[in-house]
Design an enzyme around this catalytic site. Structure first.
Site, PDB file in Angstrom:
ATOM      1  N   ASP A 151       1.302   7.344  -8.978  1.00  0.00           N
ATOM      2  CA  ASP A 151       1.685   6.650  -7.753  1.00  0.00           C
ATOM      3  C   ASP A 151       0.650   5.588  -7.375  1.00  0.00           C
ATOM      4  OD1 ASP A 151       3.882   8.291  -7.506  1.00  0.00           O
ATOM      5  OD2 ASP A 151       2.865   9.714  -6.177  1.00  0.00           O
TER       6      ASP A 151
HETATM    7  N1  URA Z   1       2.586  13.653  -8.951  1.00  0.00           N
HETATM    8  C1  URA Z   1       2.620  12.886  -7.851  1.00  0.00           C
HETATM    9  O1  URA Z   1       3.112  13.293  -6.820  1.00  0.00           O
HETATM   10  N2  URA Z   1       2.091  11.662  -7.933  1.00  0.00           N
HETATM   11  C2  URA Z   1       1.512  11.162  -9.045  1.00  0.00           C
HETATM   12  O2  URA Z   1       1.033  10.031  -9.047  1.00  0.00           O
HETATM   13  C3  URA Z   1       1.489  11.990 -10.179  1.00  0.00           C
HETATM   14  C4  URA Z   1       2.031  13.233 -10.104  1.00  0.00           C
END
Ligand code: URA
Length: 237
Positions: free
Chosen positions: A103
């Protein structure tokens, strides 16, 4: 270096190795303008390969371990003008892309590669590549919640695969916990949604480990190229 034709096609990101084999046996592949239907034919970087009369893009193959900072998007382009992972790899002529996603507000280990076959292998759910995340969550994680995470929680009407959970620290005054979560699935916002499913908001998230690879000796925003041994090991997972 010579390699098998189906592998060269898969590595160029055209399709999987198995589908490449089908294309070859169906007579849809040419090497130096000759149709080749024999699987395992060896080619090298000078050979000109076409699939359905379209030349495949062959480049030297590279895979990097990147320490993605927060506030960087894991795609090669962003229509909102945000910084992307490719902004860290501007000096390279080959087209790298991330293996999976982190993310925008998640930091940590992200592989960047132009090896389509390796990327497919690592992202295929059947290969169950373990990933280790460290999350700072609101509230202190309690034993029944750990149990739920270990057994799997409902995300999008499906039970998540069992996780390994370890509390790294609890701050009882600020009411936060730092928790290590090891999973092999990679659905959208998987870790955040898993914690949400047991009533905790993730304030901060980082990925510390991907299979046997760690962020050791890298600072945020830095990367290093994987060795042949590391790539070989990833392929055999
Ligand atoms: N899970 C999440 O919620 N975000 C990420 O970036 C990776 C795994």
């Amino acid at each position: 270096m010579s390699e098998r034709l189906q592998r060269a096609i898969a590595q160029a990101g055209v399709t999987s190795r198995r589908k490449a084999e089908e294309l070859i046996t169906a007579g849809r592949v040419t090497v130096n303008n000759e149709v080749v239907t024999k699987l395992g034919t060896k080619v090298d970087s000078h050979d000109h390969i076409e699939v359905d009369q379209v030349p495949i893009q062959r480049e030297s193959i590279h895979t990097y371990l990147f320490y993605k900072p927060r506030q960087v998007i894991s795609s090669v382009k962003d229509n909102k003008g945000r910084k992307t992972v490719l902004d860290f790899f501007t000096d390279f002529s080959y087209r790298l892309y991330p293996v999976g996603r982190l993310d925008y507000d998640t930091s940590g280990l992200l592989l960047m590669t132009n090896d389509g076959e390796l990327a497919n292998h690592l992202m295929h759910p059947k290969n169950k590549i373990p990933k280790v995340y460290v999350a700072k969550i609101k509230g202190n994680l309690k034993a029944p919640e750990i149990k739920k995470l270990v057994h799997g929680v409902m995300i999008d009407h499906k039970l998540s695969a069992p996780a390994h959970v370890k509390i790294l620290s609890n701050d009882y005054e600020k009411k936060t916990s730092i928790v290590q979560l090891t999973i092999h699935e990679g659905h959208y916002h998987q870790v955040k949604r898993m914690f949400e499913a047991v009533g905790h908001y993730v304030e901060k998230l980082s990925r510390e480990k991907y299979a046997f690879l760690t962020l050791e000796s890298l600072n945020s925003g830095e990367f290093r190229e994987l060795s042949h041994e590391e790539v070989y090991k990833l392929r055999s997972l």
